[in-house]
Design a protein around this motif. Structure first.
Motif, PDB file in Angstrom:
ATOM      1  N   SER A 126       0.853  -1.181   0.000  1.00 47.32           N
ATOM      2  CA  SER A 126       0.000   0.000   0.000  1.00 47.32           C
ATOM      3  C   SER A 126       0.889   1.231   0.000  1.00 47.32           C
ATOM      4  O   SER A 126       1.389   1.660   1.039  1.00 47.32           O
ATOM      5  CB  SER A 126      -0.929   0.022   1.218  1.00 47.32           C
ATOM      6  N   GLY A 127       1.088   1.767  -1.192  1.00 47.66           N
ATOM      7  CA  GLY A 127       1.840   2.997  -1.370  1.00 47.66           C
ATOM      8  C   GLY A 127       1.002   3.928  -2.215  1.00 47.66           C
ATOM      9  O   GLY A 127      -0.182   4.100  -1.944  1.00 47.66           O
ATOM     10  N   THR A 128       1.581   4.495  -3.255  1.00 49.43           N
ATOM     11  CA  THR A 128       0.772   5.272  -4.200  1.00 49.43           C
ATOM     12  C   THR A 128      -0.327   4.389  -4.768  1.00 49.43           C
ATOM     13  O   THR A 128      -1.489   4.778  -4.862  1.00 49.43           O
ATOM     14  CB  THR A 128       1.647   5.827  -5.338  1.00 49.43           C
ATOM     15  N   GLY A 129       0.052   3.166  -5.153  1.00 45.72           N
ATOM     16  CA  GLY A 129      -0.906   2.158  -5.597  1.00 45.72           C
ATOM     17  C   GLY A 129      -0.960   1.025  -4.584  1.00 45.72           C
ATOM     18  O   GLY A 129      -0.358   1.100  -3.514  1.00 45.72           O
ATOM     19  N   SER A 130      -1.687  -0.032  -4.927  1.00 46.29           N
ATOM     20  CA  SER A 130      -1.743  -1.193  -4.033  1.00 46.29           C
ATOM     21  C   SER A 130      -1.700  -2.471  -4.852  1.00 46.29           C
ATOM     22  O   SER A 130      -2.033  -2.479  -6.045  1.00 46.29           O
ATOM     23  CB  SER A 130      -3.012  -1.170  -3.173  1.00 46.29           C
ATOM     24  N   GLU A 258       2.890 -16.206   6.665  1.00 43.96           N
ATOM     25  CA  GLU A 258       3.347 -14.921   7.165  1.00 43.96           C
ATOM     26  C   GLU A 258       3.036 -13.867   6.113  1.00 43.96           C
ATOM     27  O   GLU A 258       3.289 -14.071   4.923  1.00 43.96           O
ATOM     28  CB  GLU A 258       4.844 -14.959   7.472  1.00 43.96           C
ATOM     29  N   LEU A 259       2.462 -12.752   6.550  1.00 43.67           N
ATOM     30  CA  LEU A 259       2.038 -11.694   5.639  1.00 43.67           C
ATOM     31  C   LEU A 259       2.868 -10.443   5.910  1.00 43.67           C
ATOM     32  O   LEU A 259       2.849  -9.896   7.014  1.00 43.67           O
ATOM     33  CB  LEU A 259       0.546 -11.403   5.819  1.00 43.67           C
ATOM     34  N   VAL A 260       3.596 -10.015   4.897  1.00 42.01           N
ATOM     35  CA  VAL A 260       4.467  -8.845   5.000  1.00 42.01           C
ATOM     36  C   VAL A 260       3.743  -7.636   4.430  1.00 42.01           C
ATOM     37  O   VAL A 260       3.191  -7.687   3.327  1.00 42.01           O
ATOM     38  CB  VAL A 260       5.791  -9.074   4.234  1.00 42.01           C
ATOM     39  N   ARG A 261       3.729  -6.541   5.191  1.00 40.11           N
ATOM     40  CA  ARG A 261       3.078  -5.303   4.766  1.00 40.11           C
ATOM     41  C   ARG A 261       4.139  -4.259   4.446  1.00 40.11           C
ATOM     42  O   ARG A 261       4.961  -3.940   5.307  1.00 40.11           O
ATOM     43  CB  ARG A 261       2.160  -4.783   5.872  1.00 40.11           C
ATOM     44  N   ILE A 262       4.115  -3.736   3.224  1.00 39.45           N
ATOM     45  CA  ILE A 262       5.081  -2.706   2.856  1.00 39.45           C
ATOM     46  C   ILE A 262       4.374  -1.546   2.158  1.00 39.45           C
ATOM     47  O   ILE A 262       3.228  -1.666   1.728  1.00 39.45           O
ATOM     48  CB  ILE A 262       6.203  -3.248   1.935  1.00 39.45           C
ATOM     49  N   GLY A 263       5.064  -0.433   2.051  1.00 37.47           N
ATOM     50  CA  GLY A 263       4.509   0.740   1.383  1.00 37.47           C
ATOM     51  C   GLY A 263       4.287   1.879   2.364  1.00 37.47           C
ATOM     52  O   GLY A 263       4.187   1.685   3.581  1.00 37.47           O
ATOM     53  N   SER A 264       4.184   3.081   1.834  1.00 36.36           N
ATOM     54  CA  SER A 264       4.127   4.287   2.660  1.00 36.36           C
ATOM     55  C   SER A 264       2.892   4.367   3.548  1.00 36.36           C
ATOM     56  O   SER A 264       2.947   4.919   4.650  1.00 36.36           O
ATOM     57  CB  SER A 264       4.202   5.534   1.769  1.00 36.36           C
ATOM     58  N   ILE A 265       1.746   3.831   3.095  1.00 37.28           N
ATOM     59  CA  ILE A 265       0.532   3.912   3.912  1.00 37.28           C
ATOM     60  C   ILE A 265       0.654   3.007   5.129  1.00 37.28           C
ATOM     61  O   ILE A 265       0.341   3.401   6.259  1.00 37.28           O
ATOM     62  CB  ILE A 265      -0.723   3.567   3.086  1.00 37.28           C
TER      63      ILE A 265
END
Length: 318
Positions: A126-130, A258-265
Motif C-alpha cells: 500500500s503505497g501510491t498504488g496497491s 506470514e504476511l508482509v506489509r510494505i509501502g508508505s501507507i
C-alpha cells in the motif's frame, strides 16, 4: 570479494544495491522510472544504464568479482519482456568486460526476501498504488489487485487521497460535517481557500502521485481524531483486506502464512495497519504479521536473492 547486485525497478524510481557475500551494503544508487509502460522500453533501458553506472562507479577494483544480478522490475513480466531486458544487460556487461549471471524475479520475491530472507509468503503493498501477492513454498505466484488507479488500487495512497479530496469538497458544500482535513490541505498546498482545489487538481501536470500525496493530510487528521478521516482510513484498509482475502482463498496454505506489509501507507498510518491486520485475523486467525528486517529495501532483497540463487546454482535462463 564477490559482489551481488539487486535492482528494484519502479514506475516512479529505480533503486539498486550492491552487497558482498556477507550481505553488507557496498554501494547504493537511485534513479528514475524503468517501467517500459510509463517511459517506453528504450528510455527504461537508458535509465537502467544510468542507475547501474552510478552503482558500479565506486566499485571498479581488480580485487572485486562481480558475480550476479537480480532484478525485480514493474512493467516487465512476460517472458519476452524479460528476454529483452536480459539481452540489454548482457550487452551492457560485455561492454564493461564483466560476466554476470542475470536473474529476473517478481517484486513480490525481492520484497519478501528483504524482510523474511526467503521467497515465499504473502505480500501486501500500500503505497501510491496497491497490490497483493502470495507465493507458495513450491514457488507458485498468485496475485490479486494491481489494476491501477482507474480500475482498482483499493487501499492505496491514491484512493485515500482521492476520498480525502471528495470529502473536503462535500464538507465545504455542507453535505458532510466540518473536517480538519480542510485546514490541513490549505496549509500544506498553495491554496488560499478550499475552493482553489478545483483549479489546482485539474492542472494537466497533476499526476496520480500528486493525488496520493493528499493521503498525508488524511492520516494526520485521523491520528488527531477526525471522524471523516478515520472513516476513510478504515474503509480503505477494509478494501485492501478484502483484496487480500480473495488472494488467501486461492491456496489452503496461505491461511497460515506470514504476511508482509510494505509501502508508505502501512508505514505512516498505524490505524490503517492495525485495521487491516485486525480484519484479516478475524477471518484467518493463523495468519502472522512479522516485522522482519524493515531497514532493508527491496533492492537489498534483490541483491540477497542474487546471492542465494547464484550460491544455490540456479540457472539464469528464462
Amino acid at each position: 570479494m564477490e559482489i551481488f547486485i539487486g535492482v528494484d525497478g519502479g514506475g516512479t524510481k529505480t533503486e539498486a544495491t550492491a552487497i558482498n557475500s556477507a550481505g553488507e551494503v557496498l554501494s547504493r544508487y537511485t534513479g528514475g522510472s524503468t517501467n517500459p509502460y510509463i517511459v517506453t522500453f528504450n528510455k527504461a533501458m537508458e535509465e537502467l544504464r544510468t542507475v547501474l553506472d552510478g552503482l558500479l562507479a565506486p566499485l571498479f577494483d581488480k580485487s572485486l568479482l562481480f558475480t550476479s544480478i537480480c532484478l525485480g522490475m514493474s512493467g516487465v513480466s512476460s517472458a519476452e519482456e524479460r528476454r529483452q531486458v536480459q539481452s540489454f544487460l548482457h550487452s551492457y556487461f560485455r561492454q564493461r568486460q564483466l560476466s554476470m549471471h542475470i536473474y529476473m524475479r517478481s517484486e513480490a520475491e525481492i520484497s519478501l526476501m528483504a524482510v523474511l530472507e526467503r521467497q515465499y509468503g504473502i505480500l501486501a503493498i500500500s503505497g501510491t498504488g496497491s497490490n497483493t501477492y502470495a507465493i507458495t513454498k513450491s514457488g507458485d505466484i498468485h496475485r490479486v489487485g494491481g489494476w491501477g488507479h482507474l480500475l482498482g488500487d483499493e487501499g492505496s495512497g491514491y484512493q485515500i487521497g482521492l476520498q480525502t479530496l471528495k470529502t473536503v469538497i462535500k464538507s465545504h458544500e455542507g453535505m458532510l460535517p466540518p473536517t480538519i482535513m480542510s485546514s490541513l490541505i490549505v496549509a500544506a498546498y498553495p491554496l488560499q481557500h478550499i475552493t482553489d482545489l478545483k483549479s489546482y487538481i485539474y492542472q494537466p501536470a497533476i499526476t496520480k502521485q500528486d493525488i496520493a500525496s493528499f493521503a498525508r493530510c488524511c492520516i494526520e487528521a485521523a491520528e488527531a481524531g477526525d471522524e471523516a478521516a478515520d472513516r476513510i482510513i478504515r474503509q480503505q484498509a477494509a478494501e485492501l483486506a478484502d483484496t487480500t482475502s480473495a488472494l488467501i482463498r486461492q491456496q489452503a496454505e496461505f491461511a497460515e502464512s506470514e504476511l508482509v506489509r510494505i509501502g508508505s501507507i502501512f508505514k505512516h498510518s498505524p490505524l490503517f495497519r492495525e485495521t487491516y491486520a485486525g480484519i484479516l485475523l478475524s477471518r484467518y486467525p493463523r495468519l502472522r504479521f512479522p516485522e522482519g528486517n524493515r531497514e532493508r529495501t527491496p533492492a537489498h532483497g534483490a541483491a540477497l536473492l542474487a546471492c542465494k540463487l547464484f550460491t544455490d546454482g540456479v540457472s539464469d535462463l528464462l
